[in-house]
Design a protein around this motif. Structure first.
Motif, PDB file in Angstrom:
ATOM      1  N   THR A  43      38.192  16.391  40.218  1.00  0.00           N
ATOM      2  CA  THR A  43      37.730  17.178  41.217  1.00  0.00           C
ATOM      3  C   THR A  43      37.733  18.640  40.783  1.00  0.00           C
ATOM      4  O   THR A  43      38.481  18.960  39.706  1.00  0.00           O
ATOM      5  N   TYR A  44      37.266  19.631  41.421  1.00  0.00           N
ATOM      6  CA  TYR A  44      37.366  20.972  41.178  1.00  0.00           C
ATOM      7  C   TYR A  44      38.701  21.507  41.612  1.00  0.00           C
ATOM      8  O   TYR A  44      39.016  21.367  42.780  1.00  0.00           O
ATOM      9  N   GLN A  45      39.206  22.374  40.926  1.00  0.00           N
ATOM     10  CA  GLN A  45      40.405  23.066  41.036  1.00  0.00           C
ATOM     11  C   GLN A  45      40.035  24.502  40.907  1.00  0.00           C
ATOM     12  O   GLN A  45      39.623  24.826  39.820  1.00  0.00           O
ATOM     13  N   GLN A  46      40.817  25.178  41.782  1.00  0.00           N
ATOM     14  CA  GLN A  46      40.667  26.855  41.532  1.00  0.00           C
ATOM     15  C   GLN A  46      41.985  27.388  40.992  1.00  0.00           C
ATOM     16  O   GLN A  46      42.967  26.985  41.404  1.00  0.00           O
ATOM     17  N   ALA A  47      41.877  28.178  39.900  1.00  0.00           N
ATOM     18  CA  ALA A  47      42.682  28.949  39.243  1.00  0.00           C
ATOM     19  C   ALA A  47      43.434  29.525  40.251  1.00  0.00           C
ATOM     20  O   ALA A  47      42.665  30.613  40.732  1.00  0.00           O
ATOM     21  N   PRO A  48      44.822  30.024  39.900  1.00  0.00           N
ATOM     22  CA  PRO A  48      45.465  31.154  40.768  1.00  0.00           C
ATOM     23  C   PRO A  48      45.037  32.324  40.341  1.00  0.00           C
ATOM     24  O   PRO A  48      44.806  32.540  38.874  1.00  0.00           O
ATOM     25  N   ASN A  49      44.914  33.339  41.020  1.00  0.00           N
ATOM     26  CA  ASN A  49      44.774  34.837  40.872  1.00  0.00           C
ATOM     27  C   ASN A  49      43.058  34.819  40.186  1.00  0.00           C
ATOM     28  O   ASN A  49      43.099  35.686  39.248  1.00  0.00           O
ATOM     29  N   SER A  50      42.376  34.005  40.453  1.00  0.00           N
ATOM     30  CA  SER A  50      41.151  33.803  39.824  1.00  0.00           C
ATOM     31  C   SER A  50      40.014  33.563  41.184  1.00  0.00           C
ATOM     32  O   SER A  50      40.401  32.731  41.909  1.00  0.00           O
ATOM     33  N   ARG A  51      38.958  33.816  40.467  1.00  0.00           N
ATOM     34  CA  ARG A  51      37.745  33.197  41.354  1.00  0.00           C
ATOM     35  C   ARG A  51      36.964  32.091  40.804  1.00  0.00           C
ATOM     36  O   ARG A  51      36.324  31.730  41.355  1.00  0.00           O
ATOM     37  N   ILE A  52      37.625  31.718  39.491  1.00  0.00           N
ATOM     38  CA  ILE A  52      37.000  30.716  38.763  1.00  0.00           C
ATOM     39  C   ILE A  52      37.477  29.191  39.065  1.00  0.00           C
ATOM     40  O   ILE A  52      38.920  29.125  39.239  1.00  0.00           O
ATOM     41  N   ALA A  53      36.986  28.278  39.306  1.00  0.00           N
ATOM     42  CA  ALA A  53      37.076  26.729  39.328  1.00  0.00           C
ATOM     43  C   ALA A  53      36.398  26.192  38.227  1.00  0.00           C
ATOM     44  O   ALA A  53      35.257  26.299  37.695  1.00  0.00           O
ATOM     45  N   VAL A  54      37.352  25.054  37.992  1.00  0.00           N
ATOM     46  CA  VAL A  54      36.652  24.107  36.932  1.00  0.00           C
ATOM     47  C   VAL A  54      36.999  22.563  37.403  1.00  0.00           C
ATOM     48  O   VAL A  54      38.037  22.332  38.306  1.00  0.00           O
ATOM     49  N   GLN A  55      36.116  21.698  36.985  1.00  0.00           N
ATOM     50  CA  GLN A  55      36.338  20.263  37.153  1.00  0.00           C
ATOM     51  C   GLN A  55      37.287  19.621  36.310  1.00  0.00           C
ATOM     52  O   GLN A  55      37.019  19.708  34.891  1.00  0.00           O
ATOM     53  N   ILE A  56      38.477  19.286  36.689  1.00  0.00           N
ATOM     54  CA  ILE A  56      39.645  18.884  36.074  1.00  0.00           C
ATOM     55  C   ILE A  56      40.423  17.811  36.231  1.00  0.00           C
ATOM     56  O   ILE A  56      40.475  17.587  37.680  1.00  0.00           O
ATOM     57  N   GLU A  57      40.957  17.097  35.434  1.00  0.00           N
ATOM     58  CA  GLU A  57      41.812  15.905  35.904  1.00  0.00           C
ATOM     59  C   GLU A  57      43.135  16.316  36.457  1.00  0.00           C
ATOM     60  O   GLU A  57      43.548  17.270  36.271  1.00  0.00           O
ATOM     61  N   SER A  58      43.501  15.322  37.304  1.00  0.00           N
ATOM     62  CA  SER A  58      44.486  15.451  38.233  1.00  0.00           C
ATOM     63  C   SER A  58      45.889  15.823  37.574  1.00  0.00           C
ATOM     64  O   SER A  58      47.107  16.576  37.781  1.00  0.00           O
ATOM     65  N   SER A  59      46.050  15.308  36.256  1.00  0.00           N
ATOM     66  CA  SER A  59      47.305  15.420  35.230  1.00  0.00           C
ATOM     67  C   SER A  59      47.338  17.219  34.705  1.00  0.00           C
ATOM     68  O   SER A  59      48.338  17.564  34.444  1.00  0.00           O
TER      69      SER A  59
END
Length: 336
Positions: A43-59
């Motif tokens: 799923t997509y997760q958004q980085a803290p302090n950022s507008r960027i999101a990436v599709q990344i494993e739950s680990s």
């Protein structure tokens, strides 16, 4: 009378039902396959302090030390830095300047195509040796909407060798990066309650914070001359520091842009309840050869990881600024 003609509609009706049932089963199977693929996709997760999101494993968990993520399984980190879109043309030339990357310890830099990525981007790979861990580096520089971004994946060599994570996993994360409308949650790592003659240098991006003189006492100095500076650099991980003295010594010997390090004093220190080592010495600036006095405090929080606080000044001014560096250090407080 030919009875076959009378029986034909019944035969057709029977086979129509069979065909319909087969079609429904095939459709359900296709839906199940597509659902399984979508369900299994990170799923997509958004980085803290950022507008960027990436599709990344739950680990991968959002870091509380920088804008990005850390993988629980492999200790790989994904670090995200944003810039104004107009800086993209300058940032994308990073791969053409191996000397600048070498100053940061990044070597064997290569430009490559990133599978699954299109648009305006540059993709670089390289290696980095640090005092504690050796990494493979994967760097995506891209421009999207009104944002320029650099995403760096730092993967321990040991994790790749053990296949705890693969190159393909990392490239899929980078290829998925996108810019959202709003920033993620705000995370503040530390604060300094005393800055003395220094102010924060807002040109320094990322988790490392730098502090320059509010008013340069030597306005006529050359642009390349060393000026007093203080920085705070948190680690990208929370691996416990097993040997504080050895780790502090290695860190001092790897202060960026210097060489020929000489240690004149080192001693244990405590700052805000954290154990640490204070190291004082000197080194020559790699490009100009100018000798600088260096002050470092290496702190090891109980929860793991470390903070490096570094002050530097021309050797002829170092004695004047050392008391300020020490006051700034004693005002340091971790917020994590």
């Amino acid at each position: 009378m030919n009875l076959e003609l009378l029986q034909q509609p019944a035969v057709l009706a029977k086979y129509s039902w069979l065909i319909l049932i087969a079609a429904v089963l095939a459709l359900l199977f296709l839906i199940g396959v597509l659902y399984a693929r979508a369900w299994g996709k990170p799923t997509y997760q958004q980085a803290p302090n950022s507008r960027i999101a990436v599709q990344i494993e739950s680990s991968f968990k959002r870091s509380d030390r920088f804008s990005g993520f850390i993988d629980d399984r492999s200790s790989a980190s994904v670090v995200i830095i944003e810039f104004p879109a107009e800086n993209y043309d300058q940032i994308k030339t990073l791969g053409q300047n191996p000397e600048a990357l070498a100053e940061q310890g990044v070597r064997n830099v290569k430009t490559a195509e990133l599978p699954g990525r299109s648009g305006d981007y540059v993709y670089l790979t390289g290696t980095q040796k640090t005092p504690l861990v050796d990494y493979e580096k994967f760097i995506l520089i891209f421009r999207e909407r009104n944002v320029a971004a650099m995403i760096t994946a730092n993967v321990p060599d040991a994790a790749l060798a053990a296949r705890a994570i693969t190159r393909g996993d990392i490239e899929a994360i980078l290829a998925s990066a996108k810019v959202l409308d709003r920033d993620g949650e705000t995370i503040k790592l530390f604060e300094l309650s005393y800055l003395g003659p220094f102010v924060e240098d807002l040109s320094l991006m990322g988790s490392t914070k730098g502090y320059r003189l509010a008013k340069d006492p030597s306005p006529e100095r050359d642009a390349g001359d060393l000026s007093p500076f203080f920085l705070v650099a948190p680690s990208l991980h929370k691996v416990p520091v097993s040997d504080l003295e050895a780790s502090a010594r290695k860190a001092f010997q790897s202060i960026d842009k210097f060489q020929n390090y000489v240690v004149s004093a080192e001693a244990p220190i405590a700052v805000s309840g954290m154990r640490g080592m204070e190291t004082i010495g000197e080194a020559s600036e790699a490009q100009s050869g100018q000798v600088a006095g260096l002050y470092q405090v290496f702190l090891a929080p109980e929860g793991g990881g470390y903070f490096r606080l570094v002050g530097m000044a021309p050797l002829c001014q170092f004695a004047d600024y050392l008391p300020e560096f020490r006051r700034m250090t004693q005002s340091f407080r971790s917020l994590q």
